[in-house]
Write an enzyme that holds these catalytic residues in place. Structure first.
Site, short mmCIF file in Angstrom:
data_model
loop_
_atom_site.label_atom_id
_atom_site.label_comp_id
_atom_site.label_asym_id
_atom_site.label_seq_id
_atom_site.Cartn_x
_atom_site.Cartn_y
_atom_site.Cartn_z
N LEU A 64 -53.47 18.22 26.87
CA LEU A 64 -53.30 17.97 28.31
C LEU A 64 -54.60 18.18 29.07
O LEU A 64 -54.81 17.57 30.12
CB LEU A 64 -52.21 18.88 28.88
CG LEU A 64 -50.80 18.66 28.33
CD1 LEU A 64 -49.85 19.70 28.90
CD2 LEU A 64 -50.31 17.26 28.65
N GLY A 67 -60.64 23.66 29.63
CA GLY A 67 -61.37 24.33 30.70
C GLY A 67 -62.12 25.54 30.22
O GLY A 67 -62.48 25.65 29.06
N GLY A 68 -62.35 26.45 31.16
CA GLY A 68 -63.27 27.55 30.95
C GLY A 68 -62.96 28.42 29.75
O GLY A 68 -63.85 28.75 28.98
N MET A 69 -61.70 28.81 29.56
CA MET A 69 -61.40 29.75 28.49
C MET A 69 -60.60 29.14 27.36
O MET A 69 -60.42 29.78 26.32
CB MET A 69 -60.64 30.96 29.06
CG MET A 69 -61.46 31.81 30.01
SD MET A 69 -60.58 33.27 30.58
CE MET A 69 -60.45 34.20 29.06
N GLY A 70 -60.08 27.93 27.54
CA GLY A 70 -59.28 27.37 26.46
C GLY A 70 -58.79 25.97 26.75
O GLY A 70 -59.21 25.33 27.71
N VAL A 72 -55.13 23.29 26.71
CA VAL A 72 -53.68 23.26 26.86
C VAL A 72 -53.14 22.00 26.20
O VAL A 72 -53.69 20.91 26.38
CB VAL A 72 -53.28 23.31 28.35
CG1 VAL A 72 -51.78 23.11 28.49
CG2 VAL A 72 -53.67 24.63 28.97
N LYS A 87 -51.06 27.01 25.67
CA LYS A 87 -52.44 27.28 26.08
C LYS A 87 -53.14 28.09 25.00
O LYS A 87 -52.72 29.20 24.66
CB LYS A 87 -52.45 28.06 27.41
CG LYS A 87 -53.85 28.40 27.91
CD LYS A 87 -53.81 29.39 29.08
CE LYS A 87 -53.16 28.83 30.30
NZ LYS A 87 -53.28 29.76 31.47
N ASP A 180 -56.04 34.50 44.06
CA ASP A 180 -56.65 33.16 44.08
C ASP A 180 -55.60 32.13 44.46
O ASP A 180 -55.51 31.05 43.86
CB ASP A 180 -57.26 32.83 42.72
CG ASP A 180 -58.16 31.60 42.79
OD1 ASP A 180 -58.68 31.30 43.88
OD2 ASP A 180 -58.35 30.93 41.76
#
Length: 679
Positions: A64, A67-70, A72, A87, A180
């Site tokens: 899908l 990104g930054g850490m992993g 999905v 994820k 956030d």
């Protein structure tokens, strides 16, 4: 779930850094990728080894996003076909315990809360040898950001905000602050008969209070998205549930008016706006917004946490009451009709947060000797509007009453008041703490208007106000120095030598500086300049100091905003700075668009990149990591916006043994230090 561990010196990766402390996972959060967006996404160049793999009871169907850490993936149950989102943490992060704990913190936070308006996480596990993953519900709908950009009906907005309040109340009761909250982290799905059922996402940077006193663990840590960050976040102070309510107030303002209250400028302008400026109330921007609802939004956006709602449930009640209550604020009239003799005075607006009950009597006159008459002042009722002339009464060193039968500024908003005695003008800022409508003024035999409380006054200004209140002129301005101050001149001369056009040199930053470092160095630099400003400067020195301050602010704004910095770094072949911007959450489409412009402006860059990257791959195949890294750096110097090349370089660099970056500490003025080994 404490403060993220700093990266080791010299270690840099666009896949593990969030230099501006924003949510760098916007690339891949499953709710932000609709089926239409997935269909339009470019096909991967290399087959993903996880596609088709069975994890627990779910087969991974497609990716899908990333990104930054992993990454999905969409997972389907092998027997019943139900869908989930899986994820995965990037495998090369498994050796970093702090990052693993940060990845799993979201599951713990969400599991602790357990609310229907928060995305569910069903499982967390490890796929051998070390692929950590979370299994969460798969959402089909759209993010709340799809509704921004144009004003929405209050009847649509309030039910959405109420559900967000429910989610936040559950989180806050369990000691979890989101930190956030923004439209991208609020997802709308259809549920039973509710067309806009809310799911709050991404508690990945949420903070567990754990009974720690505010500020103890979060002091100095700035986490959030600039457009929605509360003043206490900008200042690096402690946060609590009221921090989330401020962000929700910004979101409410954006939905009701079609625009954010402070725009989307650079960090410098946003910092000043969130700390100092009061935007026009929503009902002043959009006449369809009820005044009562507008006041709820403005209270949520109060600068001081203690002036906001005490809890999310209190804000929800106020939202719903404001939507159903009839308009209670009459249109001001030039001449108010006298009330019936037996009728009690009409109630004041509910401003009990200032310690004034709604049924309080008319404000008493000051005991200070009254001036011989009204004092004419110029008042700016809202930022960006022209000043109007009003009469000031009951002046003291603490506040004043401004007479008007026209439209009054909202409660808790700030206005600029300029007194104009013969000697010199005096400008002050005041916070509106009370309204007296024409009807109330008639009942109390006084004049209509509003009371203000002065804020951020210097001792000199307070003394001048006392003199004005007593009918005297304020003390004359101190004469300007005619000669240069020797100590200031020595400091200015030293700083002038460093006033380079390169913003990195100006702020004494390495080329791979984090966004937090940019903010800290800029604050230190401006503080140093403010210290010089306290000395008796000559006119020339004052102008030179003002020019320096302007250049520092521009440098901080350029390097503190990812979308501005990435273009600056790319055109100067600073691939390490580009990596910082990639990790801040810029989308792949944005970066590819910039890369197309870059390659058009640099003919031959792509060919040079291919030569060096091919050589790097050959050295990598022979396990010559040092030679491979050197060739990758040459390739990135030619094509710094190449995402796949950036990924290969930093992944290889992490597998090797990076050389620590040189220490940039110095003995000069903080924030304006000379960097060893750089010019």
């Amino acid at each position: 779930m404490g403060r993220p561990a700093p990266n080791p010196p010299g270690e840099l990766s666009p896949t593990n850094l969030r230099p501006d402390s924003q949510n760098g996972e916007q690339w891949w959060a499953p709710p932000e990728n609709t089926p239409e967006q997935v269909a339009k996404a470019p096909a991967p160049e290399v087959k993903d080894p996880l596609i088709g793999l069975v994890v627990g009871s779910f087969r991974l169907v497609r990716k899908l996003g990333g990104g930054g850490m992993g990454n999905v993936y969409l997972g389907e149950h092998t027997l019943i076909g139900s869908k989930v989102a899986v994820k995965f943490l990037h495998e090369h992060f498994a050796s970093n315990e702090a990052l693993v704990q940060r990845f799993l913190a979201e599951a713990r936070a969400v599991n602790l809360i357990g609310h229907e308006n928060i995305i569910n996480i069903f499982d967390m596990n490890v796929l051998p040898p070390r692929r950590h993953y979370l299994v969460m519900e798969y959402l089909e709908g759209s993010p709340l950001s799809a509704m921004t950009g144009s004003a929405q009906q209050p009847s649509v907005v309030v039910p959405i905000l109420s559900q967000v309040c429910d989610a936040l109340q559950a989180a806050h009761v369990n000691g979890v602050v989101h930190r956030d909250l923004k439209p991208e982290n609020i997802f709308l799905v259809r549920h039973d008969r509710t067309p806009h059922f809310v799911k709050v996402l991404d508690f990945g940077i949420a903070k567990l209070l754990d009974g720690v006193s505010p500020g103890q663990t979060s002091l100095g840590t700035i986490i959030g998205t600039p457009e929605y960050m509360a003043p206490e976040q900008w200042a690096g102070k402690g946060v609590d549930g009221r921090t989330d309510l401020y962000a929700l107030g910004i979101i409410a303002y954006e939905l009701l008016t079609g625009r954010t209250p402070f725009g989307k400028g650079g960090l410098g302008s946003l910092l000043h706006a969130h700390l100092q400026e009061m935007p026009a109330a929503p009902h002043e921007v959009n006449r369809q917004v009820p005044v009562a609802l507008s006041q709820v939004v403005m209270r949520a956006m109060a600068k001081r946490p203690e002036d906001r709602f005490r809890s999310a449930s209190e804000m929800r009640a106020a939202l719903e009451q404001a939507l159903t209550a009839p308009e209670s604020v009459p249109t001001p009239k030039l001449i108010a009709p006298p009330p019936a003799a037996s009728a009690p005075p009409p109630p004041l607006p509910a401003d009990t947060a200032m310690g004034i009950p709604p049924t309080a009597p008319a404000p008493p006159r000051r005991s200070m000797s009254p001036p011989p008459g009204d004092i004419a002042v110029r008042v700016v009722l809202a930022p960006g509007t022209d000043a109007v002339r009003l009469n000031c009464t009951d002046l003291s060193r603490a506040g004043a009453f401004l007479c008007t039968e026209g439209v009054m500024p909202p409660l808790r908003s700030r206005v600029s008041i300029t007194f104009e005695p013969r000697d010199r003008p005096l400008t002050c800022m005041g916070e509106v703490v009370r309204h007296v409508t024409p009807e109330q003024a008639s009942a109390w035999a006084m004049r209509a208007g509003f009371a203000i409380q002065f804020v951020d006054l210097s001792t000199e200004a307070r003394d001048a106000l006392v003199r004005l209140a007593q009918g005297q002129s304020p003390a004359p301005a101190p004469p300007k120095a005619t000669t240069d101050d020797p100590q200031a001149e020595a400091l200015l001369a030293m700083l002038q030598r460093r006033m380079s056009s390169d913003p990195y040199v100006l702020l004494s930053l390495p080329l791979d500086a984090t966004f937090d470092d940019v903010r800290q160095h800029a604050r230190a630099a401006l503080s140093a300049l403010e210290n010089i400003a306290t000395r008796p400067l000559s006119a020339r020195q004052s102008k030179e100091l003002s020019d320096m301050r302007s250049r520092v602010e521009k440098a901080a704004d350029l390097l503190g905003h990812a979308r501005q910095r990435i273009e600056h770094d790319a055109w100067r072949a600073n691939f390490a700075g580009v990596a910082r911007c990639i990790s801040s959450g810029l989308t792949a489409s944005e970066i590819e668009s910039l890369r197309a412009r870059f390659l058009l402006a640099h003919p031959g860059a792509e060919a040079r990149e291919r030569i060096h990257s091919t050589t790097a791959s050959a050295w990598e195949g022979q396990s010559r990591v040092d030679l491979a890294l050197a060739e990758y750096e040459k390739a990135l110097t030619a094509d710094p916006l190449n995402l796949s090349l950036q990924q290969r370089y930093w992944s290889l660099k992490q597998r090797g043994k990076p050389t620590p970056a040189p220490d940039s500490k110095g003995q000069d003025i903080p924030g304006l230090r000379r960097r060893p080994g750089r010019s």
